[in-house]
Design a protein around this motif. Sequence first.
Motif, PDB file in Angstrom:
ATOM      1  N   SER A   5      54.072  50.789  13.642  1.00 37.15           N
ATOM      2  CA  SER A   5      54.285  49.563  12.875  1.00 37.15           C
ATOM      3  C   SER A   5      53.104  48.475  13.372  1.00 37.15           C
ATOM      4  O   SER A   5      52.809  47.800  12.306  1.00 37.15           O
ATOM      5  N   ASN A  59      49.654  50.666  11.741  1.00 38.30           N
ATOM      6  CA  ASN A  59      49.651  50.899  10.544  1.00 38.30           C
ATOM      7  C   ASN A  59      50.837  50.310   9.884  1.00 38.30           C
ATOM      8  O   ASN A  59      51.566  51.051   9.296  1.00 38.30           O
ATOM      9  N   PRO A  60      50.832  49.072   9.803  1.00 38.35           N
ATOM     10  CA  PRO A  60      52.249  48.201   9.211  1.00 38.35           C
ATOM     11  C   PRO A  60      52.460  48.647   7.899  1.00 38.35           C
ATOM     12  O   PRO A  60      53.681  48.390   7.356  1.00 38.35           O
ATOM     13  N   SER A  61      51.635  49.216   6.868  1.00 45.25           N
ATOM     14  CA  SER A  61      52.086  49.533   5.574  1.00 45.25           C
ATOM     15  C   SER A  61      52.439  50.873   5.409  1.00 45.25           C
ATOM     16  O   SER A  61      53.023  51.386   4.545  1.00 45.25           O
ATOM     17  N   GLU A 119      55.333  52.234   6.954  1.00 46.13           N
ATOM     18  CA  GLU A 119      56.908  51.974   6.673  1.00 46.13           C
ATOM     19  C   GLU A 119      57.009  50.396   6.771  1.00 46.13           C
ATOM     20  O   GLU A 119      57.412  49.804   7.668  1.00 46.13           O
ATOM     21  N   VAL A 120      57.410  49.853   5.271  1.00 43.00           N
ATOM     22  CA  VAL A 120      57.414  48.578   5.172  1.00 43.00           C
ATOM     23  C   VAL A 120      59.219  48.474   5.136  1.00 43.00           C
ATOM     24  O   VAL A 120      59.796  48.925   4.319  1.00 43.00           O
ATOM     25  N   GLU A 174      62.732  47.152   3.949  1.00 43.53           N
ATOM     26  CA  GLU A 174      63.199  46.564   2.725  1.00 43.53           C
ATOM     27  C   GLU A 174      63.338  45.051   2.650  1.00 43.53           C
ATOM     28  O   GLU A 174      63.815  44.576   3.618  1.00 43.53           O
ATOM     29  N   TYR A 214      60.586  42.878   2.513  1.00 46.40           N
ATOM     30  CA  TYR A 214      59.494  42.631   2.885  1.00 46.40           C
ATOM     31  C   TYR A 214      58.462  42.866   2.062  1.00 46.40           C
ATOM     32  O   TYR A 214      58.406  43.854   1.736  1.00 46.40           O
ATOM     33  N   GLU A 215      57.214  42.115   1.858  1.00 48.88           N
ATOM     34  CA  GLU A 215      56.045  42.633   1.094  1.00 48.88           C
ATOM     35  C   GLU A 215      55.156  43.380   1.741  1.00 48.88           C
ATOM     36  O   GLU A 215      54.938  43.158   3.060  1.00 48.88           O
ATOM     37  N   ASP A 216      54.486  44.402   1.177  1.00 51.66           N
ATOM     38  CA  ASP A 216      53.544  45.134   2.183  1.00 51.66           C
ATOM     39  C   ASP A 216      52.200  44.311   2.104  1.00 51.66           C
ATOM     40  O   ASP A 216      51.969  43.489   1.158  1.00 51.66           O
ATOM     41  N   GLY A 217      51.602  44.551   3.033  1.00 51.96           N
ATOM     42  CA  GLY A 217      50.263  43.548   3.238  1.00 51.96           C
ATOM     43  C   GLY A 217      50.111  42.200   3.586  1.00 51.96           C
ATOM     44  O   GLY A 217      49.294  41.582   4.134  1.00 51.96           O
ATOM     45  N   GLN A 263      46.227  44.218   8.772  1.00 50.13           N
ATOM     46  CA  GLN A 263      46.138  45.454   9.051  1.00 50.13           C
ATOM     47  C   GLN A 263      44.978  46.020   9.867  1.00 50.13           C
ATOM     48  O   GLN A 263      44.656  47.239  10.082  1.00 50.13           O
TER      49      GLN A 263
END
Length: 112
Positions: A72, A75-77, A79-80, A82, A84-87, A91
């Motif tokens: 996480s 590579n935080p994108s 598995e985001v 639920e 919460y916004e990706d990005g 990164q």
Amino acid sequence: MDCEPPPGATVQPTPTSTPDTGGGGDDGKALFVVYGCATCHELDSVAQSKGSSDGPALNGISSKGADYIRDSILNPSAEVVEGYEDGLMPQDFATQFSADELDTLVTFLMGQ
């Protein structure tokens, strides 16, 4: 006044504190603050994170396991969480953390 010990006196070295380098503890907490994690993630053990809500709260994160925590961060994108916004999470932590720092932060979070 003379600063030399009297003849026959035994001089002991002055004790100094040694920083925690075992991974986790105060070192991990410091990394959590320094790298800005406390800005977005609330964690009960970190006073600076109180009220942070841009990212998910991390209390109980250890139940997800060390591999999940490490992935996480790197590579935080992948598995985001639920709701919460990706990005939102940087990164590029893979290039910011040294391997030792990453291990220390993961160890710290595994204690939460």
